[in-house]
Design a protein around this motif. Structure first.
Motif, short mmCIF file in Angstrom:
data_model
loop_
_atom_site.label_atom_id
_atom_site.label_comp_id
_atom_site.label_asym_id
_atom_site.label_seq_id
_atom_site.Cartn_x
_atom_site.Cartn_y
_atom_site.Cartn_z
N VAL A 1 0.99 -1.15 0.15
CA VAL A 1 -0.05 -0.07 0.14
C VAL A 1 0.93 1.21 -0.04
O VAL A 1 1.71 1.25 1.01
CB VAL A 1 -1.06 -0.09 1.17
N VAL A 2 0.56 2.14 -0.88
CA VAL A 2 1.22 3.37 -0.94
C VAL A 2 0.27 4.72 -0.38
O VAL A 2 -0.54 4.88 -1.51
CB VAL A 2 1.93 3.84 -2.50
N SER A 3 0.29 4.90 0.55
CA SER A 3 -1.01 5.42 1.09
C SER A 3 -0.79 7.05 0.60
O SER A 3 -2.04 7.75 0.69
CB SER A 3 -1.01 5.70 2.72
N SER A 4 0.09 7.56 -0.06
CA SER A 4 -0.02 9.05 -0.37
C SER A 4 0.98 9.28 -1.68
O SER A 4 2.32 9.55 -1.34
CB SER A 4 0.26 10.20 0.61
N VAL A 5 0.69 8.86 -3.00
CA VAL A 5 1.71 8.80 -3.90
C VAL A 5 2.24 10.13 -4.13
O VAL A 5 3.66 10.32 -4.41
CB VAL A 5 0.87 8.25 -5.06
N GLY A 6 1.38 11.39 -3.83
CA GLY A 6 1.90 12.63 -4.23
C GLY A 6 3.25 12.88 -3.18
O GLY A 6 3.79 14.01 -3.48
N ASP A 7 3.49 12.28 -2.23
CA ASP A 7 4.34 12.72 -1.10
C ASP A 7 5.77 11.89 -1.35
O ASP A 7 6.71 12.08 -0.82
CB ASP A 7 4.13 12.23 0.21
N LEU A 8 5.83 11.08 -2.31
CA LEU A 8 6.99 10.27 -3.00
C LEU A 8 7.75 11.29 -3.69
O LEU A 8 7.19 12.62 -4.09
CB LEU A 8 6.58 9.19 -3.72
N ASN A 9 9.08 11.14 -3.73
CA ASN A 9 9.99 11.84 -4.48
C ASN A 9 10.18 11.60 -5.91
O ASN A 9 10.53 10.26 -6.34
CB ASN A 9 11.65 11.79 -3.82
N LEU A 10 9.40 12.30 -7.02
CA LEU A 10 9.24 11.84 -8.18
C LEU A 10 10.22 12.70 -9.13
O LEU A 10 9.72 12.81 -10.53
CB LEU A 10 7.71 12.05 -8.64
N ARG A 11 11.24 13.38 -8.66
CA ARG A 11 11.92 14.19 -9.78
C ARG A 11 12.53 13.66 -10.85
O ARG A 11 12.78 14.27 -11.96
CB ARG A 11 12.81 14.98 -8.92
N LYS A 12 12.60 12.37 -10.61
CA LYS A 12 13.62 11.62 -11.62
C LYS A 12 12.73 11.34 -12.94
O LYS A 12 13.24 11.05 -13.91
CB LYS A 12 14.12 10.12 -11.20
N TYR A 13 11.58 11.52 -12.52
CA TYR A 13 10.59 11.26 -13.95
C TYR A 13 10.55 12.53 -14.79
O TYR A 13 9.69 12.55 -15.73
CB TYR A 13 9.30 10.65 -13.57
N GLY A 14 10.81 13.52 -14.30
CA GLY A 14 10.81 14.82 -15.19
C GLY A 14 10.10 16.07 -14.16
O GLY A 14 10.19 15.75 -13.06
N THR A 15 9.86 17.07 -14.79
CA THR A 15 9.51 18.44 -14.13
C THR A 15 7.97 18.75 -14.06
O THR A 15 7.38 19.04 -13.12
CB THR A 15 10.25 19.55 -14.60
#
Length: 296
Positions: free
Chosen positions: A160-174
């Motif tokens: 379970v990933v309870s809050s996707v928006g709080d992951l560090n996603l910078r590697k996928y673009g801006t």
């Protein structure tokens, strides 16, 4: 022939053998009406659960976790990067006790609260449910932690990933769309690698309904125009019409807005189906007659 290629006849035969040996396992969502439509959560599936604020998304997700961890006795790993473990417990317990969050955190509690809390402690005593609250997780670290836990547990019933928006996603673009497309593909790969369902939880902004008469959510309401659901096998949207119209008699809904293995549909459920432990509910109800919750 290379192991990356399979004969369709061989694949169908192996599927038949798994079904006969009961290894072709689907995990119940905890909501019988929903399971009638989707069959349950399959191994290797990515499920996105979304709603606007105040729609009972947390109680629904807790019910799904309880179904797998307690009723089906499978190991569950939850990532909660937006909450401390204490906050996670408050949210989880509050959703099961049917009390306001402030009451759970309040300084003064009545006896029935502690009775219910003791019962929940006993309820989760044998459950293989672990929560990872490390902040600032990248998707790569999340995958590594999940794979390590899967090796220790032997087999996972759900991630379970309870809050996707709080992951560090910078590697996928801006851009938000690129980031959500990237994490969607990464979580789907994780589900296939660990061979268990991955439940990704996100929130829909209330801004998308401005000037709109129809309040029920739809796929395009998701951030990035539904980019997170790009690789999802199931997109489930939680809706409660009573939030907008207190006089409404409509039941709460789980809307299947995307399904790779079935049709689109709407499953209705009552509040008591979230709070699904009859023994605990009766125990609390009996105590309510003697004392009332203090929400101040």
């Amino acid at each position: 022939m290379d192991d990356d290629y399979f004969s369709i006849n061989r694949a169908l035969s192996e599927m038949r053998n798994r079904v006969e040996s009961d290894d072709y396992h689907l995990f119940s969502s905890g909501f019988p009406d929903l399971d009638q439509y989707i069959g349950g959560f399959g191994r290797g599936e990515l499920i996105v659960l979304a709603s606007r604020s105040g729609m009972d998304r947390t109680p629904v997700s807790v019910r799904m976790i309880d179904s797998v961890a307690i009723e089906q006795r499978e190991a569950v790993l939850a990532f909660s990067t937006d909450k401390s473990i204490e906050s996670y417990c408050h949210a989880s317990i509050g959703s099961q006790l049917e009390y306001h969050f402030d009451f759970v955190r309040g300084r003064s509690h009545s006896d029935h609260f502690f009775d219910a809390l003791d019962f929940l402690i006993e309820k989760y005593r044998g459950a293989r449910l672990h929560v990872d609250t490390r902040p600032g997780l990248t998707v790569k670290k999340l995958k590594n932690h999940a794979c390590e836990y899967a090796q220790d547990a032997g087999r996972l019933g759900m991630i379970v990933v309870s809050s996707v928006g709080d992951l560090n996603l910078r590697k996928y673009g801006t851009s938000e769309c690129d980031q959500l497309l990237g994490v969607s593909a990464a979580l789907k790969k994780l589900a296939l690698r660990v061979q268990c369902p991955v439940l990704a939880i996100t929130e829909i902004s209330d801004e998308v309904i401005r000037g709109r008469k129809q309040m029920r959510p739809r796929l395009s309401d998701l951030q990035g125009n539904g980019a997170l659901a790009k690789c999802a096998d199931l997109l489930l949207l939680v809706h409660n019409e009573k939030v907008y119209d207190p006089r409404s008699e409509e039941s709460r809904e789980i809307i299947v807005a995307k399904s790779r293995n079935g049709s689109l549909c709407t499953a209705r459920f009552e509040e008591k189906q979230i709070f699904n432990d009859d023994k605990l509910r009766k125990k609390i109800a009996s105590k309510k007659g003697n004392s009332s919750p203090n929400c101040s």
